[in-house]
Design a protein around this motif. Sequence first.
Motif, PDB file in Angstrom:
ATOM      1  N   MET A  34       0.814  -1.217   0.000  1.00 41.20           N
ATOM      2  CA  MET A  34       0.000   0.000   0.000  1.00 41.20           C
ATOM      3  C   MET A  34       0.850   1.271   0.000  1.00 41.20           C
ATOM      4  O   MET A  34       0.307   2.370   0.009  1.00 41.20           O
ATOM      5  CB  MET A  34      -0.926   0.012   1.216  1.00 41.20           C
ATOM      6  CG  MET A  34      -1.946  -1.078   1.213  1.00 41.20           C
ATOM      7  SD  MET A  34      -3.153  -0.913   2.550  1.00 41.20           S
ATOM      8  CE  MET A  34      -2.125  -1.090   4.009  1.00 41.20           C
ATOM      9  N   LYS A  35       2.187   1.108   0.028  1.00 41.62           N
ATOM     10  CA  LYS A  35       3.114   2.252   0.074  1.00 41.62           C
ATOM     11  C   LYS A  35       2.863   3.113   1.311  1.00 41.62           C
ATOM     12  O   LYS A  35       2.805   4.332   1.253  1.00 41.62           O
ATOM     13  CB  LYS A  35       2.997   3.118  -1.189  1.00 41.62           C
ATOM     14  CG  LYS A  35       3.139   2.374  -2.492  1.00 41.62           C
ATOM     15  CD  LYS A  35       4.558   1.957  -2.717  1.00 41.62           C
ATOM     16  CE  LYS A  35       4.733   1.450  -4.128  1.00 41.62           C
ATOM     17  NZ  LYS A  35       5.184   0.096  -4.217  1.00 41.62           N
ATOM     18  N   MET A  36       2.684   2.416   2.445  1.00 37.46           N
ATOM     19  CA  MET A  36       2.458   3.086   3.725  1.00 37.46           C
ATOM     20  C   MET A  36       3.541   2.630   4.702  1.00 37.46           C
ATOM     21  O   MET A  36       4.222   1.633   4.467  1.00 37.46           O
ATOM     22  CB  MET A  36       1.072   2.716   4.282  1.00 37.46           C
ATOM     23  CG  MET A  36      -0.064   3.263   3.466  1.00 37.46           C
ATOM     24  SD  MET A  36      -1.694   2.693   4.003  1.00 37.46           S
ATOM     25  CE  MET A  36      -1.667   2.939   5.740  1.00 37.46           C
ATOM     26  N   SER A  37       3.650   3.317   5.806  1.00 41.59           N
ATOM     27  CA  SER A  37       4.624   2.920   6.821  1.00 41.59           C
ATOM     28  C   SER A  37       4.134   1.668   7.557  1.00 41.59           C
ATOM     29  O   SER A  37       2.927   1.413   7.639  1.00 41.59           O
ATOM     30  CB  SER A  37       4.855   4.049   7.828  1.00 41.59           C
ATOM     31  OG  SER A  37       3.730   4.190   8.680  1.00 41.59           O
ATOM     32  N   ASP A  38       5.088   0.910   8.078  1.00 41.90           N
ATOM     33  CA  ASP A  38       4.744  -0.264   8.878  1.00 41.90           C
ATOM     34  C   ASP A  38       3.905   0.161  10.081  1.00 41.90           C
ATOM     35  O   ASP A  38       2.929  -0.497  10.424  1.00 41.90           O
ATOM     36  CB  ASP A  38       6.008  -0.972   9.382  1.00 41.90           C
ATOM     37  CG  ASP A  38       6.810  -1.605   8.260  1.00 41.90           C
ATOM     38  OD1 ASP A  38       6.374  -1.585   7.102  1.00 41.90           O
ATOM     39  OD2 ASP A  38       7.903  -2.115   8.569  1.00 41.90           O
ATOM     40  N   TYR A  39       4.307   1.270  10.711  1.00 41.62           N
ATOM     41  CA  TYR A  39       3.624   1.722  11.921  1.00 41.62           C
ATOM     42  C   TYR A  39       2.158   2.071  11.630  1.00 41.62           C
ATOM     43  O   TYR A  39       1.257   1.634  12.344  1.00 41.62           O
ATOM     44  CB  TYR A  39       4.345   2.943  12.510  1.00 41.62           C
ATOM     45  CG  TYR A  39       3.659   3.489  13.736  1.00 41.62           C
ATOM     46  CD1 TYR A  39       3.803   2.858  14.963  1.00 41.62           C
ATOM     47  CD2 TYR A  39       2.858   4.616  13.665  1.00 41.62           C
ATOM     48  CE1 TYR A  39       3.161   3.332  16.098  1.00 41.62           C
ATOM     49  CE2 TYR A  39       2.210   5.101  14.787  1.00 41.62           C
ATOM     50  CZ  TYR A  39       2.369   4.459  15.998  1.00 41.62           C
ATOM     51  OH  TYR A  39       1.732   4.939  17.110  1.00 41.62           O
ATOM     52  N   LYS A  40       1.923   2.845  10.576  1.00 46.66           N
ATOM     53  CA  LYS A  40       0.548   3.241  10.231  1.00 46.66           C
ATOM     54  C   LYS A  40      -0.294   1.998   9.918  1.00 46.66           C
ATOM     55  O   LYS A  40      -1.436   1.882  10.360  1.00 46.66           O
ATOM     56  CB  LYS A  40       0.570   4.193   9.032  1.00 46.66           C
ATOM     57  CG  LYS A  40      -0.795   4.594   8.526  1.00 46.66           C
ATOM     58  CD  LYS A  40      -1.501   5.491   9.502  1.00 46.66           C
ATOM     59  CE  LYS A  40      -2.816   5.984   8.915  1.00 46.66           C
ATOM     60  NZ  LYS A  40      -3.586   6.739   9.881  1.00 46.66           N
TER      61      LYS A  40
END
Length: 87
Positions: A24-30
């Motif tokens: 999703m091209k998002m951070s692991d944390y988010k």
Amino acid sequence: MSKQKQPPQQEPLLLTIRQAARRMKMSDYKTYMMARSGDLPLVRIGRSVRIPVKALERWVEDRTTMAPEASHATPAGPPLTNNMRNS
């Protein structure tokens, strides 16, 4: 010597949080926080958390919005009030 054909790689059924985040091209944390809050579809297997690929794809499709056409677009910013128009 003949090369043996490799069977085609099958897409996994389940993704780790990190794999889903990369997809999703998002951070692991988010991504982790969205899974933890129940916003993302997930499967628990023991202590492991996995995100089903098909459920993730549906989740994205369900949240995809089409941009309004240029002729119907509203200007950026808050709507003008009577006080603003008269100034």
